[in-house]
Design a protein around this motif. Structure first.
Motif, short mmCIF file in Angstrom:
data_model
loop_
_atom_site.label_atom_id
_atom_site.label_comp_id
_atom_site.label_asym_id
_atom_site.label_seq_id
_atom_site.Cartn_x
_atom_site.Cartn_y
_atom_site.Cartn_z
N LEU A 125 -5.21 3.20 2.94
CA LEU A 125 -5.38 2.42 1.72
C LEU A 125 -5.63 0.88 2.21
CD1 LEU A 125 -3.10 3.73 -1.03
CD2 LEU A 125 -5.57 3.83 -1.09
N LEU A 126 -4.78 0.50 3.17
CA LEU A 126 -5.06 -0.96 3.78
C LEU A 126 -6.20 -1.02 4.46
CD1 LEU A 126 -4.17 -3.68 4.87
CD2 LEU A 126 -3.03 -2.45 6.65
N GLY A 151 -13.70 -2.75 2.31
CA GLY A 151 -14.11 -2.95 1.33
C GLY A 151 -14.28 -4.21 0.80
N LYS A 152 -13.68 -5.28 1.37
CA LYS A 152 -13.77 -6.40 0.95
C LYS A 152 -14.55 -7.39 1.83
CE LYS A 152 -10.38 -6.50 -2.14
NZ LYS A 152 -10.61 -6.24 -3.41
N SER A 180 -8.89 -1.07 1.95
CA SER A 180 -9.22 -2.43 1.14
C SER A 180 -9.87 -3.56 2.18
CB SER A 180 -7.73 -2.95 0.91
OG SER A 180 -7.62 -4.22 0.51
N LEU A 181 -9.45 -3.37 3.35
CA LEU A 181 -10.09 -4.17 4.46
C LEU A 181 -11.63 -4.23 4.44
CD1 LEU A 181 -7.45 -4.19 7.36
CD2 LEU A 181 -8.12 -6.13 5.63
N TYR A 192 0.78 -1.14 -0.06
CA TYR A 192 -0.04 0.07 -0.08
C TYR A 192 0.69 1.29 -0.01
CZ TYR A 192 -3.69 -3.39 1.03
OH TYR A 192 -4.52 -4.42 0.91
#
Length: 119
Positions: free
Chosen positions: A92-93, A99-100, A96-97, A86
Motif C-alpha cells: 500500500l505504501l 500513484g502520486k 501510494s508513492l 498503511y
C-alpha cells in the motif's frame, strides 16, 4: 535497536554522520551557525540522544560519536510509517508513492532493478 528520534535529534545526528566524531562544543558551534541554536539547546538535545543510546559521549572534551547509522534510523522510521499509515502493508505504501508521482523511465528502471535484487 529501534530508536525513534525527533527532528531536533536528527539535526545532531546528521551532523555526526556527515562530519564524524565531534566534541559537544564543536556541535554547538556548528548548530549555532547553521540553525541559530543556543549552546543550552544543543546540550539538551545531545543529552537526549545519549539517553536514547544514539550517541556515545566520552571524555576528554565530551567527544560525541554516533552509535546508530543513518540507515538504521531510516529503516526504523520507514517501518513506523508503514505500520501507522498503511496497516503494516508495504504494497500500500508503494502503491501510494507510485500513484502520486510521475516517474521517469530511468526511475522506473531503477525500481525494477531494486525489486529484482530484493527477490
Amino acid at each position: 535497536m529501534s530508536v525513534k528520534l525527533f527532528e531536533s535529534e536528527l539535526k545532531v545526528m546528521e551532523l555526526l554522520w556527515e562530519e564524524g566524531d565531534l566534541s559537544a562544543k564543536e556541535i554547538a558551534q556548528r548548530l549555532k551557525e547553521q540553525i541559530n541554536w543556543s549552546k543550552t539547546t544543543t546540550y539538551t538535545v545531545l543529552k537526549k540522544c545519549v539517553e536514547k543510546q544514539a550517541i556515545r559521549r566520552t571524555d576528554p572534551g565530551f567527544l560525541c560519536s554516533p552509535l546508530i547509522s543513518r540507515h538504521e534510523i531510516q529503516k526504523a522510521a520507514t517501518e513506523d510509517l508503514i505500520e501507522r499509515m498503511y496497516g503494516g502493508s508495504q504494497d500500500l505504501l508503494i502503491a501510494s508513492l507510485l500513484g502520486k508521482h510521475d516517474l521517469t523511465p530511468e526511475q522506473i528502471a531503477q525500481l525494477k532493478k531494486l525489486a529484482e535484487e530484493l527477490h
